[in-house]
Design a protein around this motif. Structure first.
Motif, PDB file in Angstrom:
ATOM      1  N   UNK A   1      -6.357  16.257   7.952  1.00 52.32           N
ATOM      2  CA  UNK A   1      -7.435  15.720   8.782  1.00 52.32           C
ATOM      3  C   UNK A   1      -8.243  14.650   8.061  1.00 52.32           C
ATOM      4  N   UNK A   2      -7.974  14.444   6.778  1.00 52.21           N
ATOM      5  CA  UNK A   2      -8.685  13.436   5.991  1.00 52.21           C
ATOM      6  C   UNK A   2      -7.741  12.278   5.690  1.00 52.21           C
ATOM      7  N   UNK A   3      -8.224  11.063   5.886  1.00 52.83           N
ATOM      8  CA  UNK A   3      -7.364   9.901   5.632  1.00 52.83           C
ATOM      9  C   UNK A   3      -6.964   9.804   4.159  1.00 52.83           C
ATOM     10  N   UNK A   4      -7.808  10.280   3.262  1.00 55.98           N
ATOM     11  CA  UNK A   4      -7.473  10.256   1.842  1.00 55.98           C
ATOM     12  C   UNK A   4      -6.985  11.625   1.353  1.00 55.98           C
ATOM     13  N   UNK A   5      -6.624  12.495   2.273  1.00 61.48           N
ATOM     14  CA  UNK A   5      -6.202  13.845   1.929  1.00 61.48           C
ATOM     15  C   UNK A   5      -4.700  14.029   1.868  1.00 61.48           C
ATOM     16  N   UNK A   6      -3.953  12.948   1.864  1.00 66.83           N
ATOM     17  CA  UNK A   6      -2.493  13.021   1.852  1.00 66.83           C
ATOM     18  C   UNK A   6      -1.948  12.768   0.448  1.00 66.83           C
ATOM     19  N   UNK A   7      -0.812  13.389   0.151  1.00 69.21           N
ATOM     20  CA  UNK A   7      -0.097  13.175  -1.102  1.00 69.21           C
ATOM     21  C   UNK A   7       1.178  12.399  -0.771  1.00 69.21           C
ATOM     22  N   UNK A   8       1.478  11.401  -1.578  1.00 66.51           N
ATOM     23  CA  UNK A   8       2.656  10.574  -1.337  1.00 66.51           C
ATOM     24  C   UNK A   8       3.618  10.695  -2.509  1.00 66.51           C
ATOM     25  N   UNK A   9       4.914  10.815  -2.176  1.00 73.23           N
ATOM     26  CA  UNK A   9       5.940  10.958  -3.214  1.00 73.23           C
ATOM     27  C   UNK A   9       7.147  10.106  -2.848  1.00 73.23           C
ATOM     28  N   UNK A  10       7.624   9.292  -3.791  1.00 72.74           N
ATOM     29  CA  UNK A  10       8.808   8.470  -3.506  1.00 72.74           C
ATOM     30  C   UNK A  10      10.105   9.234  -3.780  1.00 72.74           C
ATOM     31  N   UNK A  11      11.067   9.059  -2.907  1.00 76.08           N
ATOM     32  CA  UNK A  11      12.426   9.550  -3.127  1.00 76.08           C
ATOM     33  C   UNK A  11      13.294   8.301  -3.226  1.00 76.08           C
ATOM     34  N   UNK A  12      13.687   7.944  -4.437  1.00 72.93           N
ATOM     35  CA  UNK A  12      14.433   6.708  -4.676  1.00 72.93           C
ATOM     36  C   UNK A  12      15.898   7.031  -4.905  1.00 72.93           C
ATOM     37  N   UNK A  13      16.669   6.976  -3.835  1.00 72.99           N
ATOM     38  CA  UNK A  13      18.090   7.240  -3.923  1.00 72.99           C
ATOM     39  C   UNK A  13      18.881   5.967  -4.112  1.00 72.99           C
TER      40      UNK A  13
END
Length: 144
Positions: A47-59
């Motif tokens: 519910x928070x715009x800055x509450x997300x975690x981002x992770x790259x999957x580089x295949x």
């Protein structure tokens, strides 16, 4: 830029979702990835715009950016995937989201569609619908 594919899954299905998604892009998802993600999503809030975690999957065949956030007070993990450039990868990603949204602990089958309203939420194989993230408005709230 590729289209965002967003939805939700049951949080207990997160590792399996990421492992299968990684296979589709020829990425060797391992315990180090999982430990990093498990720590990263711990204090997230969809519910928070800055509450997300981002992770790259580089295949070797694609690089995906996976955004993750817990739906506080539930067993739901909101998911956003960008970088799926081909129609095939977009379809596979969307299908994984649908499949892992309907599988609950102890359940060997996906939930029925549409969701029956008469089932008890305590039923191990009951529809795991999450009203807030099931709405089209909630799908649009995932970060871009």
């Amino acid at each position: 830029m590729s289209k965002q594919i967003a939805g939700w899954i049951m949080d207990r299905n997160l590792r399996a979702f990421l492992e299968l998604l990684s296979r589709y892009i020829d990425y060797a998802f391992d315990d180090t990835d999982w430990d990093t993600i498990e720590t990263g999503v711990r204090d997230t809030d969809d519910e928070k715009s800055d509450g997300w975690y981002s992770y790259p999957l580089a295949g070797t065949s694609a690089t995906l950016e996976v955004g993750l956030a817990r739906s506080v007070g539930s067993e739901v993990m909101s998911v956003s995937v960008t970088g799926a450039e081909t129609a095939e990868l977009q379809l596979r990603t969307d299908t994984l989201l649908s499949a892992f949204a309907g599988i609950r602990r102890g359940c060997s089958k996906a939930a029925p569609v549409p969701a029956p309203t008469s089932q008890s939420p305590d039923d191990a194989c009951a529809w795991s619908g999450h009203p807030r993230v099931n709405s089209s408005a909630a799908r649009r709230s995932a970060p871009t």
